[in-house]
Design an enzyme around this catalytic site. Structure first.
Site, PDB file in Angstrom:
ATOM      1  N   SER A 144      10.823  34.296  37.859  1.00 44.01           N
ATOM      2  CA  SER A 144      10.601  34.728  37.386  1.00 44.01           C
ATOM      3  C   SER A 144      10.558  35.927  36.252  1.00 44.01           C
ATOM      4  CB  SER A 144       9.667  34.002  36.603  1.00 44.01           C
ATOM      5  OG  SER A 144       8.748  33.557  35.372  1.00 44.01           O
ATOM      6  N   ASP A 198      13.788  23.608  33.186  1.00 43.56           N
ATOM      7  CA  ASP A 198      13.188  24.853  33.685  1.00 43.56           C
ATOM      8  C   ASP A 198      12.159  24.896  31.752  1.00 43.56           C
ATOM      9  OD1 ASP A 198      11.801  26.764  33.169  1.00 43.56           O
ATOM     10  OD2 ASP A 198      12.493  28.483  34.565  1.00 43.56           O
ATOM     11  N   HIS A 217       9.641  25.021  36.003  1.00 47.88           N
ATOM     12  CA  HIS A 217       9.856  26.587  36.327  1.00 47.88           C
ATOM     13  C   HIS A 217       8.946  26.809  37.624  1.00 47.88           C
ATOM     14  CE1 HIS A 217       9.714  30.738  35.519  1.00 47.88           C
ATOM     15  NE2 HIS A 217       8.554  30.983  35.043  1.00 47.88           N
TER      16      HIS A 217
END
Length: 280
Positions: A99, A231, A260
């Site tokens: 991320s 996601d 995610h």
């Protein structure tokens, strides 16, 4: 040394952990917002068991690092990562980012790791580059109103906001039939609340508005791009699918139905894939 601190040029103390044989190839992990190095526990133990040296740090303002009131931006994130790498004199390293940590990896590799000859490979997992924000040049991005909503929710009640993120979209626990893990939710919340509210508030701008197109174009080391097609935090069509077009030496793996936070809830699948890339 098993853990310690590095003091950066602006006086920020960055916490790191460093496990495994000093002569083994280092795997360096970069966590996502608003978490800490603890988010990599399963991967660190996995790679340690496979004979690697594993290193992870808490981003400034997160976890056990200083609750920095300044420098909460991608440039400082990358410089801080480099400070840890240089302190430990890591070479031939594989940098894995999740991320926001993927953005940190991209900028670190482009500006520090690659020019210094310290990086062997990179991995971007569910990562934010090239740009999350919707703009005229990035029509598939996420509207600014979404990130303004994040900031408002964090400022109003950070504890409730973090509980909602962890129990909802982050791990896909809001999907019908999802196998919800309360301890996983609690651990996400624990990590988030360890950090500083200001750094995490300003970090939203860092992960959403930093254009990293040039970082991706600059990277020449082999780079694995991994993302789930479910996601709900970083849409894969505006992330992984664009990253692979910009990277000179990229490999793409899309995981059907994965969320995610897939490293935590699908580590049994992803860890062997990571190991295979590192060994290749």
């Amino acid at each position: 040394m098993s853990s310690g601190y590095v003091t950066t040029k602006d006086g920020t103390e960055i916490f790191f952990k460093d496990w495994g044989p000093r002569d083994a190839q280092p795997i360096v992990f970069h966590h996502g917002w608003p978490l800490s190095a603890d988010d990599w526990d399963a991967q660190m133990l996995f790679f340690l068991a496979n004979g690697y040296r594993v290193v992870a740090h808490d981003r400034r303002g997160h976890g056990r690092s200083s609750q920095a009131g300044t420098g909460n931006d991608m440039d400082h994130y990358a410089a801080d990562a480099s400070a840890v790498v240089e302190h430990l004199d890591l070479k031939n390293a594989v940098h894995i980012g999740h991320s926001t940590g993927g953005g940190e990896v991209a900028r670190y590799v482009a500006r520090y790791g690659q020019p210094q000859g310290r990086v062997a490979k990179a991995v971007l997992v569910s990562s934010v580059p090239p740009l999350m924000l919707k703009t005229p040049d990035n029509p598939g991005g996420t509207p600014i109103a979404v990130f303004d909503g994040f900031r408002s929710a964090l400022a109003a009640n950070r504890a409730e906001f973090y509980a909602a993120v962890a129990s909802g979209p982050f791990y896909g626990f809001n999907r019908p039939g999802a196998k919800v893990s309360q301890p996983v939710i609690d651990n996400w919340w624990r990590q988030g609340m360890m950090g500083g509210a200001l750094a995490q508030y300003e970090g939203i701008k860092a992960f959403s508005e930093t254009d990293q197109t040039d970082d991706l174009k600059t990277i020449t080391v082999p780079t694995l791009v991994m993302q789930g097609d479910d996601d709900q935090v970083v849409p894969y069509t505006d992330a992984a699918m664009l990253q692979i077009k910009l990277l000179k030496n990229g490999t793409l793996k899309i995981y059907k139905g994965y969320p995610h936070g897939m490293l935590t809830v699908h580590g049994d699948v992803l860890n062997p894939d990571l190991l295979a890339f590192v060994k290749a």
